[in-house]
Design an enzyme around this catalytic site. Structure first.
Site: not given
Ligand code: MN
Length: 512
Positions: A48, A72, A76-77, A139, A260
């Protein structure tokens, strides 16, 4: 998944002077930190951050941003701390990782559409450096691309809705048009599968899935421009299912009436050639009235410039055409990120590399469209505001400098009157704590608690101050009455009155 050397090569290709070591170290650090963690897809978690870094490398962002993208999710993890990041990768990388970690704690849970704009502003306010927002967007893009692996349908829907309400408009605001369209289409597919399916199928039925009809029109456009000695790059594409579906809804038209479905882009060398090309096209094809827009003389707030028009193709297909220069095309494609490629001096550490953020803000202030102007006025106003959440995720907007007592009174007067404790982001904190953007505030009330004179010293909102004063005044008066009563009345009488009165307020004063 991009290998370590592939990523480094990718960055070196547009930024040869980089500190390779920083990227290599970040790659290995993240790989080790995420260890054996896996995503719901079954992929190793580490894939990821690598995808996110790859997306940002495609946007040609500086190596600090790429390193931060690799890292990143580590704070957090994993067991890694922001201190670890700063020690190993320096202040700038740590600042970006810290910003993304802060943003990842936000969750937009309200169904209220009006709150979506507030939430977008909160995200902007918290992304002190625009690169934080770019990492967050990359992300989200990878999370949306892998959304179908998530088993819980409610969670999928929530993420898709948040992407549509919050992140697609944010991507658009920083000029990442492709990303915005990806967000919308992926969210549309999740939120309204039937509509997505039917729009998608009808596009296929027009046999536009093959490139043939588009190629014919591209060749035709090229030859018309060639005759006028304008050399141009011409591209064509079918618009996305979401944009078609949305136009059908908003213009109340049928699929067949839409012009369009096909969109072409003509990229020329100089600004005068844009207008020349426009004149040639308007002379060569039938023009659909009311569709011409000049975003060159009046750029959009996100810096986007182009001429837009719609014409009937030689095969009687209605089509939209955008005309712009190479530089305008770069900004249309990469948005804010384009400024890194044009202006950024990677080795400047004197703050000049942030010049473009300032010029962007400047640009956002100058606009002729009244709606956009209103938008910008709001942008300025929100700098004096702080955005906080209740424990249920409801957003409460207050002026800067407020405390949990103000927050409680903003919920309702009863809650304000009875604040006994507060948890901010899950931690018990003093009542005089100044609230910050994104704080989740849990007010704990107690029937026996009442406003204290000391509260008046630190509340900021008029509403809270007025309620506290009113309460204290009344309490004072009742105390005075009470002592007068006590002088004259026997003990039993007082007790009885207290029971009869049953008023929480009075009850509390006696206890106090
Ligand atoms: Mn992530």
């Amino acid at each position: 998944m991009l290998r370590q050397y592939e990523l480094v090569e990718l960055v070196k290709a547009y930024d040869p002077g980089i500190n390779e070591n920083l990227l290599n170290k970040a790659y290995v650090f993240s790989l080790r930190a995420h260890g054996t963690q896996v995503r719901e897809s079954g992929d190793p978690y580490f894939s990821h951050p690598v995808e996110v870094a790859g997306t940002l490398a495609e946007l040609k962002l500086d190596h600090i941003t790429i390193a931060a993208a690799l890292l990143h999710d580590t704070v957090e993890d994993t067991v890694a701390t922001l201190d670890d990041i700063e020690k190993n990768f320096g202040e700038q990388v740590a600042f970006l990782v810290g910003g993304v970690t802060k943003l990842s704690k936000l969750s937009f849970t309200s169904d209220n559409a009006a709150q979506a704009e507030n939430f977008r502003k909160l995200v902007l306010a918290m992304a002190d450096d625009i690169r934080v927002l770019l990492i967050k967007l990359a992300d989200r893009q990878h999370n949306m691309l892998t959304l179908h692996y998530i088993k819980d349908p409610n969670r999928r829907k929530k993420i898709a809705q948040e992407t549509l309400d919050i992140f697609a408009p944010l991507a658009s605001r920083v000029g990442l048009q492709n990303m915005k369209e990806k967000f919308e289409d992926l969210a549309f597919k999740e939120l309204n599968p039937q509509a997505y399916e039917s729009t998608y199928n009808r596009l296929n039925n027009l046999s536009l899935s093959s490139d043939e009809p588009i190629k014919e029109i591209v060749d035709d456009l090229k030859s018309v421009l060639d005759k006028a000695n304008i050399s141009a790059r011409v591209f064509g594409r079918v618009k996305t299912p979401y944009s078609i579906w949305k136009k059908m809804l908003t213009r109340n038209t049928t699929f067949e009436q839409l012009c369009d479905i096909l969109a072409f882009r003509i990229v020329v060398k100089t600004l005068p050639e844009c207008y020349q090309a426009l004149g040639i096209l308007h002379n060569s094809y039938w023009v659909i009235p009311g569709r011409f827009k000049d975003y060159i003389s009046t750029p959009k707030v996100n810096n986007y410039q182009s001429l837009h028009t719609a014409v009937i193709s030689p095969k009687y297909q209605r089509m939209e055409i955008q005309i712009r220069t190479e530089k305008m095309d770069m900004i249309a494609e990469y948005g804010i990120a384009a400024h890194w490629q044009y202006k950024q001096n990677v080795h400047a550490h004197d703050g000049t590399q942030y010049q473009w953020i300032r010029s962007l803000l400047q640009l956002m202030k100058q606009t002729n469209n009244p709606n956009e102007f209103l938008e910008n006025t709001k942008m300025e106003m929100f700098q004096d505001q702080v955005f906080c959440f209740t424990e249920r995720g409801e957003l409460i907007v207050l002026p800067k400098g407020v405390t949990p007592i103000d927050f409680a009174y903003a919920i309702d007067s009863w809650t304000g009157d009875h604040v006994s404790d507060v948890n901010i982001n899950g931690k018990s904190m003093p009542l005089r704590t100044v609230l910050k953007n994104g704080d989740q505030v849990q007010i704990i009330t107690s029937e026996s608690q009442t406003p204290l004179p000391s509260w008046e010293e630190f509340v900021r909102t008029g509403r809270a101050r007025a309620r506290i004063r009113q309460f204290l005044k009344q309490a004072e008066k009742e105390m005075a009455d009470k002592s007068r009563e006590n002088e004259h009345k026997p003990e039993e009488d007082r007790v009885e009155r207290n029971i009869m009165g049953g008023d929480i307020t009075e009850d509390n004063i006696i206890k106090g």
